[in-house]
Every structure is written in C-alpha cells, then in structure tokens.
Design a protein around this motif. Structure first.
Motif, PDB file in Angstrom:
ATOM      1  N   SER A   6       0.012   0.820   5.822  1.00 23.29           N
ATOM      2  CA  SER A   6       0.320  -0.284   4.915  1.00 23.29           C
ATOM      3  C   SER A   6      -0.734  -0.378   3.804  1.00 23.29           C
ATOM      4  CB  SER A   6       0.382  -1.590   5.714  1.00 23.29           C
ATOM      5  OG  SER A   6       0.669  -2.663   4.874  1.00 23.29           O
ATOM      6  N   ASN A   7      -1.990  -0.187   4.160  1.00 28.50           N
ATOM      7  CA  ASN A   7      -3.058  -0.195   3.147  1.00 28.50           C
ATOM      8  C   ASN A   7      -2.875   0.945   2.154  1.00 28.50           C
ATOM      9  OD1 ASN A   7      -4.402  -2.466   4.066  1.00 28.50           O
ATOM     10  ND2 ASN A   7      -5.723  -1.306   5.447  1.00 28.50           N
ATOM     11  N   GLY A  12      -0.886   2.657  -3.417  1.00 30.38           N
ATOM     12  CA  GLY A  12      -0.084   3.680  -4.089  1.00 30.38           C
ATOM     13  C   GLY A  12      -0.346   5.084  -3.579  1.00 30.38           C
ATOM     14  N   ARG A  13      -0.927   5.185  -2.412  1.00 33.56           N
ATOM     15  CA  ARG A  13      -1.208   6.488  -1.793  1.00 33.56           C
ATOM     16  C   ARG A  13      -0.003   6.854  -0.928  1.00 33.56           C
ATOM     17  NH1 ARG A  13      -7.194   5.406   0.486  1.00 33.56           N
ATOM     18  NH2 ARG A  13      -6.921   7.501   1.337  1.00 33.56           N
ATOM     19  N   TRP A  14       1.120   7.192  -1.620  1.00 38.70           N
ATOM     20  CA  TRP A  14       2.421   7.335  -0.970  1.00 38.70           C
ATOM     21  C   TRP A  14       2.476   8.436   0.079  1.00 38.70           C
ATOM     22  CZ3 TRP A  14       3.916   2.925  -2.187  1.00 38.70           C
ATOM     23  CH2 TRP A  14       3.805   2.426  -3.472  1.00 38.70           C
ATOM     24  N   LYS A  15       1.912   9.581  -0.245  1.00 44.70           N
ATOM     25  CA  LYS A  15       1.977  10.713   0.683  1.00 44.70           C
ATOM     26  C   LYS A  15       1.254  10.377   1.981  1.00 44.70           C
ATOM     27  CE  LYS A  15       2.805  15.140   1.516  1.00 44.70           C
ATOM     28  NZ  LYS A  15       4.093  15.464   2.094  1.00 44.70           N
ATOM     29  N   GLU A  16       0.066   9.815   1.879  1.00 48.61           N
ATOM     30  CA  GLU A  16      -0.702   9.455   3.075  1.00 48.61           C
ATOM     31  C   GLU A  16       0.015   8.365   3.873  1.00 48.61           C
ATOM     32  OE1 GLU A  16      -5.286   9.746   1.734  1.00 48.61           O
ATOM     33  OE2 GLU A  16      -3.889   8.880   0.266  1.00 48.61           O
ATOM     34  N   ALA A  47      10.856   3.098   4.880  1.00 51.80           N
ATOM     35  CA  ALA A  47      11.912   2.960   3.876  1.00 51.80           C
ATOM     36  C   ALA A  47      11.349   2.313   2.603  1.00 51.80           C
ATOM     37  CB  ALA A  47      13.075   2.131   4.426  1.00 51.80           C
ATOM     38  N   SER A  48      10.493   1.334   2.782  1.00 50.87           N
ATOM     39  CA  SER A  48       9.851   0.680   1.631  1.00 50.87           C
ATOM     40  C   SER A  48       8.993   1.675   0.854  1.00 50.87           C
ATOM     41  CB  SER A  48       9.005  -0.498   2.112  1.00 50.87           C
ATOM     42  OG  SER A  48       8.321  -1.085   1.042  1.00 50.87           O
ATOM     43  N   ASN A  49       8.321   2.540   1.567  1.00 53.23           N
ATOM     44  CA  ASN A  49       7.518   3.586   0.946  1.00 53.23           C
ATOM     45  C   ASN A  49       8.413   4.486   0.083  1.00 53.23           C
ATOM     46  OD1 ASN A  49       6.243   6.480   1.106  1.00 53.23           O
ATOM     47  ND2 ASN A  49       4.564   5.068   1.547  1.00 53.23           N
TER      48      ASN A  49
END
Length: 184
Positions: A6-7, A12-16, A47-49
């Motif tokens: 979540s952090n 904005g660290r989408w891949k991680e 899904a939010s990611n």
C-alpha cells in the motif's frame, strides 16, 4: 507485506506494489482461502494498482472477481461489497463508459442511503462521484443539484473546513463559473 504494498502504491511505485500484492494474494489464498475478506481486500488493492496505471481490462476483471466473491461471502449490501461496486463504476467512468458507471454508482448511492443513511461519509462520496459522472454526460442541472445537496450535507456532517467539504465547494464554484462563461 500488504501495508508495504500500500505504501508503494501511494508513492507511485507500481511495479513493486504489484509484485508484493501478488505475493500477499497467493499467501492469503493458501493460508486463509480465496474468499476470505482479507484475501479479497488484497485482490481489491491489486485491482486498484492496475486502475492507477490505466490497466483497465485487468482492473475490471479483478474488480468483478472480488465483487462476485464479496456478494457471496458478505452479501449485496455490505459496505465492502458496495466499495467493490463503486470501484467497478470508477473503472467504467475512467474508460468513458458513462451508462455503466452511472448505473453502478446510482446503485451504490441508493443502497448506502438505505443501509448507512444519507449523511454517512461513504454515501456522500457516492453522491459526489455520481455528480461527476452526470457532469461528464453534460447533464449539468442534475449534476449541479446533486453536488449542491452533497455539499450541504458535508457542511452539516463534516463542517465547513473539512477537505471534502472544501473540495465540493470548489467544484460548485467551478461549475457555476463555467456555466456563466458558456451562457453569457
């Protein structure tokens, strides 16, 4: 692990975030079972990611899966189920699928009014979201009326200085200015 994912998402660290959420989903499915509320929450986070990255198809498919499971496990009127419906409405909205977005958001708003009551912050969020969907369809009078009602209720419940109240007030002001510019 879920909190760390979540952090990452908030940064904005989408891949991680995605990699970690996928690990958490698999672990929770194995330890808690697939339809456990915590597993479904992590699936919803994943899904939010996808949604935040504009990966609409993946977001929609996963949101649908979570929604169907929540309906079975928690019931159609449970707050988490309603959040899943609202998430799906957002996915439709951001793709310009206005009719589907509107239908889902009306369903969420009406159910929240009945279950949580009209002044609940989640109900007010639904009103706000629906007003934007109406506005995007050039249904300005309906949108403005709904946003005005939402703003008045937010003032009563949250107070004039709450960020959501201020946001609603700014939106009303912007919509008024635009309408004056369009109709001199």
């Amino acid at each position: 692990m879920a909190n760390l994912a979540s952090n990452y998402s908030r940064q904005g660290r989408w891949k991680e975030a995605e990699e970690l959420n996928m690990q958490v989903v698999e672990l929770r499915k194995r330890v808690l079972v697939e339809e456990h509320p915590d597993t479904l929450t992590t699936m919803s986070n994943l899904a939010s990611n996808y949604w935040c990255q504009g990966r609409w198809k993946e977001a929609e498919e996963l949101n649908m899966q979570v929604l169907e499971a929540r309906k079975r496990v928690l019931g159609e009127e449970h707050p988490d189920t309603l959040t899943s419906i609202a998430n799906l409405a957002s996915t439709y909205r951001d793709q310009g699928r206005w009719k589907g977005a509107e239908e889902l958001q009306v369903q969420v708003m009406e159910t929240r009014k009945r279950v949580l009551r009209e002044k609940h912050p989640d109900t007010l969020a639904s009103m706000d979201n629906l007003a934007f969907i109406l506005k995007r369809q050039s249904r300005d009078v309906e949108a403005f009326s709904l946003m005005e009602a939402c703003t008045q209720l937010r003032k009563q419940v949250l107070g004039d200085q709450h960020p959501r109240t201020k946001s609603s007030l700014r939106t009303l002001t912007e919509w008024q200015v635009r309408n004056v510019e369009i109709d001199p």
